[in-house]
Design an enzyme around this catalytic site. Structure first.
Site, PDB file in Angstrom:
ATOM      1  CG  ASP A   1      -2.023  -0.977   0.978  1.00 38.32           C
ATOM      2  OD1 ASP A   1      -2.552  -1.044  -0.057  1.00 38.32           O
ATOM      3  OD2 ASP A   1      -2.405  -1.604   2.185  1.00 38.32           O
TER       4      ASP A   1
ATOM      5  CG  ASP B   1      -6.304  -4.700  -4.243  1.00 36.11           C
ATOM      6  OD1 ASP B   1      -6.497  -5.677  -4.749  1.00 36.11           O
ATOM      7  OD2 ASP B   1      -7.069  -4.198  -3.373  1.00 36.11           O
TER       8      ASP B   1
HETATM    9  N1  GLY Z   1      -6.803  -2.337  -1.779  1.00 33.43           N
HETATM   10  C1  GLY Z   1      -7.915  -2.526  -1.031  1.00 33.43           C
HETATM   11  C2  GLY Z   1      -9.225  -2.341  -1.510  1.00 33.43           C
HETATM   12  O1  GLY Z   1      -9.143  -2.099  -2.806  1.00 33.43           O
HETATM   13  O2  GLY Z   1      -9.993  -2.370  -0.929  1.00 33.43           O
END
Ligand code: GLY
Length: 401
Positions: free
Chosen positions: A114, A176
């Site tokens: 992240d 993601d």
């Molecule tokens: N990256 C976490 C989500 O999309 O919830």
């Protein structure tokens, strides 16, 4: 779904592009600015950025999270985009405050992929708009920290080190994670190591091979063996089922592979982005805002995910400018405009119901988290998509007749 059914569905998806949707980007950006000005007086601690507002909240203000939350870059990012639109120095000052508050995260060991969301959406936009050399330094540190999670045997970043033991996923990569490669590509061009480019490209290649099913839907998580580097399983964490299409994951794929094509020129990434987009547009609801998962059992009563539409809209606008076939380009742009037109309607805009831009996003349905809520990353990609549309309206008005 087998390939023959898929081939029958694609012409349907293209045919459904025929209708037009008008979005006045300037008007909707002014709406975003007005919402921000209603929120800012309540945002007094720069180390606490906007996160969500529950659908049934009595308080119309943001519930905030701290700088260790994966979403911490989106609120400063929203402010930077608003500054880009308004050129208002007070908005810039607040964007700087909220962005700079995140920097201490870099003193910790990197704990997830992240870092890209956290730093590129905040300081990345800040650097793009101001050229502040301190932001550049922090971005380069963030990229180096993110790269530490790369496993050369597997060829991808370990997205969630915390899940290795917790879930028994020795090395896991989530779709993601494609989004966070942008920080690595940027760093490799801005004084960072050339290895960051190699890592980002390799991650995209391995993801392209392992994260997609035959019909180009994505699975949320791929689990890899750290010794052989082989794929062990395709599973879900935030989707409905291991074999279902989680809407936001598919949107991350469209956006992420379009960006990977922009940064590398690899045609296979562009093809992958197109196939991911075609798959998402098949069976999308009439208003172009997906249910949170394409296999949610309670469709048509299942919650929507406005964030998936906002991310996809932003990605599709860029994708429409990358594909060479004018009909395909028009189709993607039209789909993006339909998404933005719906998101800009009474049904999806928060307006006087709360200070966010949008309602009806779904964060983590299986855990019952942020279901049918306002969520800050929906707002981030909505304002980004509006700015991309505005740029297109101004530079290439002929594409938007
Ligand atoms: N990256 C976490 C989500 O999309 O919830």
């Amino acid at each position: 779904m087998n390939r023959i059914v898929l081939l029958l569905l694609i012409p349907w998806a293209i045919a459904s592009c025929a209708a037009d949707a008008k979005v006045d980007a300037n008007k909707e950006l002014a709406y975003c600015d007005a919402q921000i000005r209603r929120a800012l007086p309540y945002m007094t601690d720069p180390a606490k950025g906007a996160r969500n507002i529950a659908a049934d909240a009595s308080d119309p203000q943001w519930r905030c999270s701290d700088i260790n939350d994966w979403t911490c870059g989106f609120w400063p990012g929203v402010l930077w985009y608003d500054y880009e639109f308004t050129h208002d120095e007070e908005i810039r000052r607040r964007a700087e405050q909220f962005s700079e508050a995140i920097i201490p995260v870099l003193d910790q060991k990197s704990h997830s992929h992240d870092l890209g969301f956290m730093f590129f959406c905040s300081l990345g936009n800040g650097y793009r708009l101001t050229g502040n050399p301190e932001y550049k330094k922090s971005l380069l540190r963030a990229a180096d920290s993110l790269a530490l999670l790369f496993n050369p045997v597997v060829g991808t970043i370990n997205s969630w080190p915390g899940m290795c033991d917790k879930k028994g996923w020795p090395h896991n990569t989530i779709i993601d994670n494609m989004m966070n490669l942008e920080l690595l590509f940027w760093a490799s061009k801005n004084g960072g190591s050339g290895k960051l480019y190699d890592i980002a490209k390799r991650h995209a290649e391995v993801t392209m091979k392992n994260q997609f099913r035959d019909d180009y839907s994505t699975c949320h998580v791929v689990v890899y063996d750290t010794i052989s580097g082989k794929r062990l399983a395709q599973v879900t964490h935030q989707g409905y089922a291991d074999d279902s299409m989680w809407s936001r994951g598919q949107a991350w794929a469209i956006y992420g592979f379009t960006m990977a094509f922009r940064e590398t020129g690899e045609k296979a990434f562009l093809d992958t982005a197109c196939k991911a987009a075609d798959r998402m547009l098949q069976g999308i609801p009439e208003d172009y805002v997906p249910y949170w998962d394409y296999s949610a059992p309670d469709i048509p009563d299942a919650p929507r995910d406005a964030s998936a539409a906002a991310i996809a809209a932003s990605g599709l606008i860029e994708l429409s400018q990358k594909v060479s076939d004018p009909e395909t380009s028009g189709c993607y742009l039209d789909a993006a405009r339909k998404m933005l037109a719906s998101l800009s309607s009474e049904k999806y805009q928060s307006r006087d119901r709360n200070v966010a831009f949008l309602l009806h996003s779904t964060g983590h349905y299986p855990e019952g988290g942020e279901v049918d809520a306002s969520i800050v990353y929906a707002d981030y990609y909505y304002i980004e998509a509006l700015l991309r549309l505005k740029a297109l309206q101004e530079s290439r008005p002929e594409t938007l007749k």
